[in-house]
Structure formats: structure tokens, C-alpha cells
Design a protein around this motif. Structure first.
Motif, mmCIF file in Angstrom:
data_model
loop_
_atom_site.group_PDB
_atom_site.id
_atom_site.type_symbol
_atom_site.label_atom_id
_atom_site.label_comp_id
_atom_site.label_asym_id
_atom_site.label_seq_id
_atom_site.Cartn_x
_atom_site.Cartn_y
_atom_site.Cartn_z
ATOM 1 N N HIS A 1 0.725 -1.076 0.050
ATOM 2 C CA HIS A 1 -0.091 0.129 0.014
ATOM 3 C C HIS A 1 0.716 1.196 -0.060
ATOM 4 O O HIS A 1 0.385 2.299 -0.440
ATOM 5 C CB HIS A 1 -0.973 0.103 1.291
ATOM 6 N N LEU A 2 2.084 1.314 0.343
ATOM 7 C CA LEU A 2 3.039 2.535 0.459
ATOM 8 C C LEU A 2 4.308 2.397 -0.260
ATOM 9 O O LEU A 2 5.298 2.328 0.496
ATOM 10 C CB LEU A 2 3.006 2.826 1.863
ATOM 11 N N PRO A 3 4.220 2.011 -1.479
ATOM 12 C CA PRO A 3 5.505 1.463 -2.102
ATOM 13 C C PRO A 3 6.533 2.806 -2.101
ATOM 14 O O PRO A 3 7.851 2.573 -2.387
ATOM 15 C CB PRO A 3 5.141 0.992 -3.683
ATOM 16 N N ASP A 4 6.055 3.943 -2.077
ATOM 17 C CA ASP A 4 6.981 5.120 -2.213
ATOM 18 C C ASP A 4 7.862 5.258 -0.772
ATOM 19 O O ASP A 4 8.415 6.112 -0.877
ATOM 20 C CB ASP A 4 6.219 6.194 -2.563
ATOM 21 N N PHE A 5 7.224 4.539 0.073
ATOM 22 C CA PHE A 5 7.831 4.751 1.523
ATOM 23 C C PHE A 5 9.044 3.744 1.550
ATOM 24 O O PHE A 5 8.894 2.621 1.205
ATOM 25 C CB PHE A 5 6.875 4.761 2.564
ATOM 26 N N THR A 6 10.198 4.043 2.491
ATOM 27 C CA THR A 6 11.107 3.188 2.545
ATOM 28 C C THR A 6 11.258 2.743 3.827
ATOM 29 O O THR A 6 11.691 3.431 4.789
ATOM 30 C CB THR A 6 12.394 3.875 2.277
ATOM 31 N N PRO A 7 10.877 1.524 4.292
ATOM 32 C CA PRO A 7 10.963 0.925 5.788
ATOM 33 C C PRO A 7 12.263 0.474 5.914
ATOM 34 O O PRO A 7 13.162 -0.138 5.111
ATOM 35 C CB PRO A 7 9.996 -0.160 5.925
ATOM 36 N N THR A 8 12.753 0.445 7.202
ATOM 37 C CA THR A 8 14.270 -0.303 7.776
ATOM 38 C C THR A 8 13.675 -1.470 7.721
ATOM 39 O O THR A 8 12.514 -2.148 8.368
ATOM 40 C CB THR A 8 14.415 0.641 9.008
ATOM 41 N N PRO A 9 14.343 -2.645 7.229
ATOM 42 C CA PRO A 9 14.046 -4.006 7.565
ATOM 43 C C PRO A 9 13.663 -4.144 8.956
ATOM 44 O O PRO A 9 14.333 -4.010 9.884
ATOM 45 C CB PRO A 9 15.126 -4.784 7.284
ATOM 46 N N ILE A 10 12.491 -4.773 9.178
ATOM 47 C CA ILE A 10 11.950 -5.458 10.446
ATOM 48 C C ILE A 10 12.681 -6.608 10.778
ATOM 49 O O ILE A 10 12.167 -7.651 10.414
ATOM 50 C CB ILE A 10 10.325 -5.409 10.396
ATOM 51 N N THR A 11 13.466 -6.460 11.801
ATOM 52 C CA THR A 11 14.142 -7.851 12.258
ATOM 53 C C THR A 11 14.285 -7.851 13.509
ATOM 54 O O THR A 11 15.039 -7.281 14.332
ATOM 55 C CB THR A 11 15.830 -7.958 11.643
ATOM 56 N N GLY A 12 13.261 -8.403 14.332
ATOM 57 C CA GLY A 12 13.342 -8.765 15.695
ATOM 58 C C GLY A 12 12.697 -7.493 16.649
ATOM 59 O O GLY A 12 12.828 -7.668 17.752
ATOM 60 N N SER A 13 12.301 -6.532 15.907
ATOM 61 C CA SER A 13 12.082 -5.323 16.902
ATOM 62 C C SER A 13 10.477 -5.426 16.999
ATOM 63 O O SER A 13 9.861 -6.262 16.743
ATOM 64 C CB SER A 13 12.533 -4.117 16.228
ATOM 65 N N SER A 14 9.956 -4.334 17.486
ATOM 66 C CA SER A 14 8.598 -4.130 17.747
ATOM 67 C C SER A 14 7.952 -2.869 16.989
ATOM 68 O O SER A 14 7.020 -2.524 17.489
ATOM 69 C CB SER A 14 8.133 -4.150 19.276
ATOM 70 N N SER A 15 8.769 -2.160 16.282
ATOM 71 C CA SER A 15 8.246 -1.116 15.360
ATOM 72 C C SER A 15 9.111 -1.141 14.200
ATOM 73 O O SER A 15 10.216 -2.005 13.877
ATOM 74 C CB SER A 15 8.447 0.068 16.233
ATOM 75 N N CYS A 16 8.552 -0.241 13.116
ATOM 76 C CA CYS A 16 9.132 -0.092 12.037
ATOM 77 C C CYS A 16 9.573 1.446 11.917
ATOM 78 O O CYS A 16 8.616 2.268 11.925
ATOM 79 C CB CYS A 16 8.402 -0.414 10.880
ATOM 80 N N TRP A 17 10.739 1.638 11.490
ATOM 81 C CA TRP A 17 11.144 3.178 11.243
ATOM 82 C C TRP A 17 11.055 3.245 9.497
ATOM 83 O O TRP A 17 11.698 2.528 8.902
ATOM 84 C CB TRP A 17 12.669 3.331 11.390
ATOM 85 N N LEU A 18 10.035 4.187 9.147
ATOM 86 C CA LEU A 18 9.555 4.360 7.805
ATOM 87 C C LEU A 18 10.000 5.975 7.287
ATOM 88 O O LEU A 18 9.722 6.629 8.073
ATOM 89 C CB LEU A 18 8.153 4.372 7.816
ATOM 90 N N GLN A 19 10.846 5.701 6.183
ATOM 91 C CA GLN A 19 11.011 7.161 5.564
ATOM 92 C C GLN A 19 10.116 7.397 4.525
ATOM 93 O O GLN A 19 10.012 6.613 3.449
ATOM 94 C CB GLN A 19 12.336 7.147 4.943
ATOM 95 N N GLY A 20 9.413 8.510 4.562
ATOM 96 C CA GLY A 20 8.399 8.774 3.363
ATOM 97 C C GLY A 20 9.052 9.503 2.400
ATOM 98 O O GLY A 20 10.409 10.087 2.293
#
Length: 510
Positions: A421-440
Motif C-alpha cells: 500500500h505504501l511503495p513510495d515509503f522506505t522501511p528499515t527492515p523489520i528484524t526482531g523489533s517491535s516497530s518499523c522506522w519508515l522514511q516517506g
């Protein structure tokens, strides 16, 4: 009927009952609270009759006896008076000792400020309320899509297990252990469980004298800052980094050094040699969630040794790991006693319990306990004993295992939803954490987007508060948590966020 009584006759009791009474009280308590609020606010002035118990019960759709008992209590407390064959009235003297409402007197010109008025601006050392902080909507639990970080999840809370431990802690022998004032000490049972069950999972070994219990990890950081940092101390802070830690250290020193972070974690280099203390989150960096690489860990410890500086490690997500091999704490590699380790026990399932700890050399823990005594003596000994039982009976380990499975499922769902749904946003790979850092995208203002999303029931956190320089901070970052949202709601929640993004972009382009 007097004009005053006529004015108050059409009071909508049902609406007042919903607005002015707390739903966690008994019905009788809610009726009393509603009436006291109406009296003190001036809606029911002195001498005003209140509805008969039958009338009020009918309007509120509750039992008449509930209203009768509430009226009797208010009579005994002096809010109402009972007049034979006439009913109940607001006591004439009820407002004595209370400020009058705006309707009690004609408006008057504001009085000139007295010359001897206390000038708080001159007395306050600083204003914590003006610091930049993470904020969450108070009603986030009522929103359909709460992508908030580090909050309570009712579906995962071990209600039966925690109740069992609380009840066991109320046994006669346990009460004799925790009821006395411990002064500077902690519950030895909890210290032993942390030492033998919690820390070894992070590769950390400590003696009982090297562990101090705190009221959460944030209290631990404040203790350390208060004891170790003065106005000339240089503290290195990850940038972006944890705002509350930044604010704590900023309240003690003028010298905070921003330390850049990239996909490998904290960027190490000679720029760190000028720091007296380095605050780091190497396990999962806050807020980017990246893990400090093994090479940089060795470099960081070598730099601390070279500069004779200390490292404060906040292992804030040690309890919520999943989908990755064991990553030992930086403290586990410490050979010189230069790493002060801060952890939390309750963040993973009930942050409201507020229980954390510090692992440090004995010379430091002795002073930390003495300083803590000046603040609050010690954290609740009852909670300490209950938590020691929670660990010793295996509940804590079982909870972490269940959470790991639940968070892994949610992390995978979130990654797929973001890609869809948000292909223009760049997420930091979610590896074992409980949140996602997302760059718009560059055009995004995440603060405005989060406000628009909240109106649609989607709660996300704008990321600019994590950057040290508020004026020049990037505006296009978001933190998307998934500990408090059910997995089946993640995809529709991100789809709803994408709709808000599209509308926001159209408005921004107009």
C-alpha cells in the motif's frame, strides 16, 4: 416556580451522567459524582431542588434505591438537605470554601497583578514541559488502528499468571519480607532472578551488589544523569535517538554531542573521543531499530578505553526479540567495567508496572542506592516480590516466547502491507523489533500526516522528535509500532493510512 429553578429545569440528566461521572465507579458513586460536579460548577446553585429519586432513576434508567442511597450520602456530606414532604435541595452553605461560578457575580475588570506575585520564571531552573517529547493520543486504545510503540496489549497480557503471583506475594511469609521499609535495599528474591535468569540471556553476568532496581528504565537514566553529569560534562547521543534520554541529559549539561546513525548502527570514529559519556541503544537502535554491528561494537569499546569515557547501554528491546539469532548485550563484551547497563522488565507486557534495573560496578551502585533513597527510598517491594515469583515460576519466559511469536507474525504482516500500500515509503527492515522506522517521500510532512491519520482512526508517530536539532530535523519519517494492534487489523490499517497519504498529497500539491 422561581426563574432560577425554571432556568435549570430542563437539565439533561442522562447526558450529564455520561459526561461528568467515571464509568469505573459503581452506579451510586457515579450519581454522587455527577451531582457534586453539577453543584460545584454552578449548574445546581444553593437552594435549587433536585429531581425526586423516582424521576432521576427513570431518566438515568437505574434502580430507584441507587438514587435514594446516593442522596442520603450527599445529605450526610452536606451537599444536599432533605425537607419533609418537599424533597431534596442543594444546601445553602454548600459553596462555602469553594470558588463561585461565573454566574454568581457580575463580571469585573481583571485585577492588576500584585507586585509581590511569585515569579516562577525566575525560580525555575528550567522548564521540562517545553522539551520536545514523544506524544501519544490519550485515547489511542479506542482507535481502530493503533500503530503505537511500546504499549500495553490486552490480548497478550498474562492475566491469570500475574494474578497468581500477586496473590502468592500476599502470603504471610512474603508480606513479612516486603512490607518493611527496605530503605536502600531491594528485594533479594528479584535481584537473584535478574542475576540468574534474566541477565544470562543477554550474556551478562553480575553479582547481587552490582544490580539496582529502578522505577522503569527512564528512572534509571535520571539516576545516572543526576549522579554523573554536570553542566560541563559532554554526553554523546545517537541522532536520531531516544528523546526522553536526550531530555534527561540536557537537563543536566549544556553539551550534548549528536552521534550519527546509519544502517550499521552508531557511526564510530574519533569524533567520539571528546565525550565523557556515550548513550547507546546497540541491540535495536531507537528509533531506527538497526543493530550495532560486531565490528563497531569492538571499535566503540576501544574508543571508550582510549578516551577514558563511559558507555550507558539502554537495552530497551531485549525482551521483544524474534526471528534472529541471539545478539548479546554490549555489556557482555565489556572487560574494563566501562559499560553501565540499563534494562526493563515490564516494558514488554505492562509498562505501567514501571520496573527496571541498572547493572554497574559496586562503587557506582552503592551511590545509586543512596541517591535513590533521597528520591523514593526504593521501588514498591510488593511489586518486586510479585515479579520475582513471575520469573521464578516460568511465567516470564513463557510470556517472552509467546510475544516473540506474536510480534514475528505482526512484523511480517506489516512489512507486506507497507510494500503493498505504501511503495513510495522506505522501511528499515523489520528484524526482531517491535516497530518499523519508515522514511516517506521528500514532500511528506509526517506531523501533518499523523494528525490527518488520527482523524481516520490510524495512530502513527511522526519521527522529527527523535532528531536532536528540531529546527532542521527531517520531516518525512514515521515510527510505526505493532505491539498493540491485532494482526488482522494491520493490513486494513496501512491501507487506510495509504488513503490518507493520497488525500494529503493532493492537498499539498494544490
Amino acid at each position: 416556580m422561581s426563574s432560577q429553578a425554571a432556568m435549570h429545569q430542563p437539565v439533561m440528566w442522562e447526558r450529564l451522567f455520561e459526561r461528568e461521572s467515571a464509568p469505573n465507579l459503581s452506579l451510586q458513586g457515579r450519581v454522587r459524582q455527577m451531582l457534586v460536579s453539577a453543584i460545584l460548577s454552578g449548574h445546581l446553585p444553593p437552594g435549587m431542588p433536585v429531581p425526586s429519586s423516582r424521576q432521576l432513576a427513570d431518566q438515568l434508567r437505574i434502580a430507584r434505591n441507587t438514587v435514594v442511597f446516593a442522596y442520603q450520602q450527599l445529605v450526610s456530606e452536606g451537599y444536599l438537605v432533605s425537607r419533609e414532604r418537599s424533597g431534596h435541595f442543594v444546601c445553602d452553605s454548600v459553596m462555602q470554601g469553594h470558588s463561585g461560578s461565573a454566574s454568581d457575580a457580575a463580571p469585573s475588570a481583571p485585577e492588576a497583578e500584585p507586585p509581590d506575585r511569585v515569579r516562577w520564571d525566575e525560580r525555575l531552573r528550567f522548564r521540562p514541559s517545553r522539551q520536545r517529547n514523544i506524544t501519544k493520543p490519550q485515547d489511542w486504545q479506542k482507535q481502530p488502528y493503533p500503530f503505537v510503540y511500546g504499549q500495553f496489549d490486552a490480548d497478550l497480557f498474562p492475566t491469570a499468571e500475574w494474578r497468581e503471583c500477586c496473590i502468592k506475594a500476599l502470603s504471610v511469609l512474603d508480606i513479612r519480607s516486603w512490607a518493611p521499609d527496605l530503605i536502600t535495599h531491594d528485594d533479594p528474591a528479584l535481584i537473584e532472578q535478574i542475576r540468574t535468569q534474566v541477565l544470562p540471556r543477554r550474556g551478562v553476568w553480575a553479582d547481587a551488589e552490582e544490580i539496582v532496581i529502578t522505577v522503569g528504565a527512564q528512572h534509571a537514566l535520571y539516576l545516572l544523569a543526576d549522579l554523573l553529569v554536570n553542566e560541563d560534562t559532554v554526553v554523546g547521543m545517537e541522532d536520531p535517538g531516544y528523546p526522553d534520554a536526550r531530555n534527561i541529559f540536557a537537563s543536566h549539561t549544556r553539551h550534548l554531542l549528536p552521534m550519527p546513525v546509519d544502517e550499521g548502527g552508531l557511526c564510530t570514529g574519533t569524533h567520539l573521543l571528546g565525550c565523557d559519556y556515550l548513550f547507546v541503544t546497540p541491540g535495536h537502535q531507537c528509533p531506527t531499530t538497526v543493530t550495532l554491528s560486531a565490528e563497531r561494537r569492538e571499535t566503540l569499546l576501544a574508543l571508550a578505553r582510549q578516551a577514558d569515557s563511559m558507555i550507558i547501554e539502554d537495552d530497551f528491546e531485549s525482551e521483544s526479540r524474534w526471528g534472529e539469532g541471539a545478539i548479546p548485550a554490549l555489556k557482555s563484551q565489556d572487560r574494563d567495567g566501562r559499560v553501565i547497563y540499563v534494562g526493563s522488565l515490564a516494558k514488554s507486557f505492562a509498562p505501567g508496572l514501571r520496573i527496571g534495573y541498572i547493572v554497574a560496578p559496586r562503587e557506582l551502585t552503592r551511590e545509586l542506592r543512596a541517591l535513590r533513597r533521597l528520591m523514593l527510598r526504593h521501588p514498591s517491594a510488593y511489586i518486586q516480590r510479585a515479579f520475582s515469583l513471575f520469573i521464578s515460576l516460568g511465567h516470564h519466559h513463557s510470556l517472552l516466547r509467546r510475544q516473540s511469536q506474536a510480534y514475528q507474525r505482526r512484523g511480517v504482516e506489516l512489512a507486506h502491507a507497507l510494500a503493498r500500500h505504501l511503495p513510495d515509503f522506505t522501511p528499515t527492515p523489520i528484524t526482531g523489533s517491535s516497530s518499523c522506522w519508515l522514511q516517506g517521500p521528500p514532500w511528506l510532512n509526517a506531523a501533518e500526516l499523523s494528525e490527518a491519520a488520527l482523524a481516520e482512526g490510524v495512530v502513527v508517530e511522526p519521527g522529527d522528535v527523535f532528531f536532536m536539532n528540531g529546527t532542521d530535523a527531517p520531516r518525512n519519517f514515521l515510527r510505526v509500532g505493532f505491539t498493540s494492534i491485532r494482526p488482522e487489523l494491520i493490513e486494513p490499517g496501512i491501507a487506510k493510512l495509504a488513503q490518507v497519504v493520497r488525500r494529503y498529497r493532493l492537498r499539498a500539491a494544490a
